[in-house]
Scaffold this active site. Structure first.
Site, PDB file in Angstrom:
ATOM      1  N   ASP A  60      44.920  36.400  52.935  1.00  0.00           N
ATOM      2  CA  ASP A  60      44.020  35.328  53.363  1.00  0.00           C
ATOM      3  C   ASP A  60      43.545  34.528  52.148  1.00  0.00           C
ATOM      4  O   ASP A  60      42.856  33.508  52.300  1.00  0.00           O
ATOM      5  CB  ASP A  60      42.858  35.856  54.210  1.00  0.00           C
ATOM      6  CG  ASP A  60      41.960  36.801  53.455  1.00  0.00           C
ATOM      7  OD1 ASP A  60      42.286  37.177  52.309  1.00  0.00           O
ATOM      8  OD2 ASP A  60      40.906  37.186  54.010  1.00  0.00           O
ATOM      9  N   SER A  61      43.964  34.963  50.950  1.00  0.00           N
ATOM     10  CA  SER A  61      43.766  34.137  49.751  1.00  0.00           C
ATOM     11  C   SER A  61      44.482  32.799  49.905  1.00  0.00           C
ATOM     12  O   SER A  61      44.222  31.867  49.142  1.00  0.00           O
ATOM     13  CB  SER A  61      44.278  34.875  48.504  1.00  0.00           C
ATOM     14  OG  SER A  61      45.565  35.422  48.742  1.00  0.00           O
ATOM     15  N   ASP A  99      47.667  39.538  56.372  1.00  0.00           N
ATOM     16  CA  ASP A  99      46.216  39.753  56.272  1.00  0.00           C
ATOM     17  C   ASP A  99      45.538  39.255  57.542  1.00  0.00           C
ATOM     18  O   ASP A  99      45.772  38.111  57.961  1.00  0.00           O
ATOM     19  CB  ASP A  99      45.693  38.921  55.097  1.00  0.00           C
ATOM     20  CG  ASP A  99      44.740  39.687  54.217  1.00  0.00           C
ATOM     21  OD1 ASP A  99      44.374  40.821  54.566  1.00  0.00           O
ATOM     22  OD2 ASP A  99      44.377  39.146  53.153  1.00  0.00           O
ATOM     23  N   LYS A 129      46.855  43.937  57.191  1.00  0.00           N
ATOM     24  CA  LYS A 129      45.796  44.434  56.311  1.00  0.00           C
ATOM     25  C   LYS A 129      44.460  43.947  56.860  1.00  0.00           C
ATOM     26  O   LYS A 129      44.364  42.836  57.384  1.00  0.00           O
ATOM     27  CB  LYS A 129      45.991  43.911  54.885  1.00  0.00           C
ATOM     28  CG  LYS A 129      44.865  44.312  53.923  1.00  0.00           C
ATOM     29  CD  LYS A 129      45.207  44.030  52.485  1.00  0.00           C
ATOM     30  CE  LYS A 129      44.887  42.643  52.014  1.00  0.00           C
ATOM     31  NZ  LYS A 129      43.472  42.237  52.163  1.00  0.00           N
ATOM     32  N   GLU A 131      39.928  44.293  56.046  1.00  0.00           N
ATOM     33  CA  GLU A 131      38.918  44.671  55.054  1.00  0.00           C
ATOM     34  C   GLU A 131      37.844  45.561  55.671  1.00  0.00           C
ATOM     35  O   GLU A 131      37.419  45.324  56.809  1.00  0.00           O
ATOM     36  CB  GLU A 131      38.265  43.403  54.468  1.00  0.00           C
ATOM     37  CG  GLU A 131      39.249  42.537  53.696  1.00  0.00           C
ATOM     38  CD  GLU A 131      38.590  41.331  53.022  1.00  0.00           C
ATOM     39  OE1 GLU A 131      37.331  41.202  53.061  1.00  0.00           O
ATOM     40  OE2 GLU A 131      39.331  40.516  52.449  1.00  0.00           O
ATOM     41  N   GLU A 198      39.768  46.828  45.384  1.00  0.00           N
ATOM     42  CA  GLU A 198      39.567  45.593  44.617  1.00  0.00           C
ATOM     43  C   GLU A 198      38.282  45.662  43.805  1.00  0.00           C
ATOM     44  O   GLU A 198      37.209  45.956  44.342  1.00  0.00           O
ATOM     45  CB  GLU A 198      39.533  44.378  45.563  1.00  0.00           C
ATOM     46  CG  GLU A 198      39.308  43.064  44.813  1.00  0.00           C
ATOM     47  CD  GLU A 198      39.666  41.815  45.603  1.00  0.00           C
ATOM     48  OE1 GLU A 198      40.247  41.923  46.705  1.00  0.00           O
ATOM     49  OE2 GLU A 198      39.369  40.717  45.094  1.00  0.00           O
TER      50      GLU A 198
HETATM   51  O1  KIV Z   1      44.229  37.917  50.253  1.00  0.00           O
HETATM   52  C1  KIV Z   1      44.683  38.485  49.242  1.00  0.00           C
HETATM   53  O2  KIV Z   1      45.423  37.888  48.450  1.00  0.00           O
HETATM   54  C2  KIV Z   1      44.319  39.866  49.017  1.00  0.00           C
HETATM   55  C3  KIV Z   1      44.810  40.522  47.780  1.00  0.00           C
HETATM   56  C4  KIV Z   1      44.153  39.971  46.594  1.00  0.00           C
HETATM   57  C5  KIV Z   1      44.711  41.996  47.848  1.00  0.00           C
HETATM   58  O3  KIV Z   1      43.640  40.430  49.807  1.00  0.00           O
END
Ligand code: KIV
Length: 280
Positions: A60-61, A99, A129, A131, A198
């Site tokens: 989600d980055s 994510d 993934k 959180e 993280e």
């Molecule tokens: O969204 C992302 O890029 C991440 C990584 C930095 C682990 O969650």
């Protein structure tokens, strides 16, 4: 890039098929370290896949590095789905992890299942993934029961930046360290196949790694996690501002800027296109 007789190495080892969560768990048993990168588009995903990176995360980055927001909060399932599908289409070997964005899973296990199923069906991801630790254990259980592999993510969880009070190191001190270890164990118990740590102190990350039977994936968590992940634009020197834990392995900012200036100069001078780059 070594391989054992029984199992190909995760990094670069030939499989002739996609890396699976079973391969990831076996690598932990062999105490093998491995790399993970983010990817958001077909061209870079293909490069990383052919370089042997075994796990690609459509993070989600993307909110920041693709869409230009200043946090991960605004990005949606609909924003991330096409990126995930592109990464899946462009790769043959890497395990593609999608994510789950902010607001798509926190509400209930049912909501998490709806979002995750879209990433599996429409994005062709092989895992998702999310959180959080104990607070998302029911979501992890529901996804795993439905056949969806889950990667956890604890420590600095950027979707919670407003409750954490900023992007800061997590798990410092005895109490916070014990809480983080308990969250990691809870994710393992709930069925997660790996967990991202993280921005946590190296010593704590080493302790968590030692006590879990699933791999830990560090980002700003020191050298002792089973795997390491970086946002690819940070890794390649394209991001203008990076955290202390980032190491740039190239200077793509400079390379792209020079290419753009050279192109522009030649256009202005009239030397591009020349005969070699024109049709008769
Ligand atoms: O969204 C992302 O890029 C991440 C990584 C930095 C682990 O969650």
């Amino acid at each position: 890039m070594s391989t054992t007789a029984s199992a190909p190495a995760l990094y670069g080892g030939a499989t002739g098929r996609r890396v699976s969560v079973r391969d990831i768990l076996q690598a932990k048993e062999r105490q093998e370290r491995w790399p993970m990168l983010t990817a958001y588009d077909a061209l870079t995903a293909r490069v990383f896949d052919e370089a042997g990176i075994p796990v690609l995360l459509v993070g989600d980055s993307a909110a920041m590095v693709v869409y230009g927001y200043d946090s991960t909060l605004p990005v949606t399932v609909d924003d991330l789905l096409p990126l995930t599908a592109a990464v899946s289409r462009a790769t043959k070997r890497a395990l593609v992890v999608a994510d789950l964005p902010f607001g798509s899973y926190q509400g209930s296990p049912e909501q998490a299942l709806d979002a995750a199923a879209r990433f599996m069906k429409e994005g062709h991801a092989q895992a998702v993934k999310l959180e959080g630790g104990h607070r998302v254990a029911h979501q992890v259980e529901a996804l795993v029961a439905a056949g969806i592999p889950v990667m956890g993510h604890i420590g600095l969880t950027p979707q919670s930046v407003n409750t954490l009070g900023g992007y800061r190191v997590q798990g410092r001190g005895e109490e916070a360290g014990a809480a983080l270890l308990a969250d990691a164990k809870e994710l393992e118990r709930a069925g997660a196949f790996s967990v991202v740590l993280e921005c946590v102190p190296s010593e704590l990350a080493a302790r968590v790694t030692e006590q879990l039977s699933i791999p830990t994936i560090g980002i700003g968590a020191g050298p002792d996690t089973d795997a390491q992940v970086l946002v690819w634009q940070d890794m390649a020197g394209l991001s203008p501002h990076v955290a202390k834990f980032v190491k740039a392995y190239a200077d793509l900012n400079e390379t792209l800027s020079t290419a753009a200036r050279n192109f522009a100069d030649e256009v202005v001078q009239g030397s591009f296109p020349d005969a070699e780059h024109s049709y008769r």
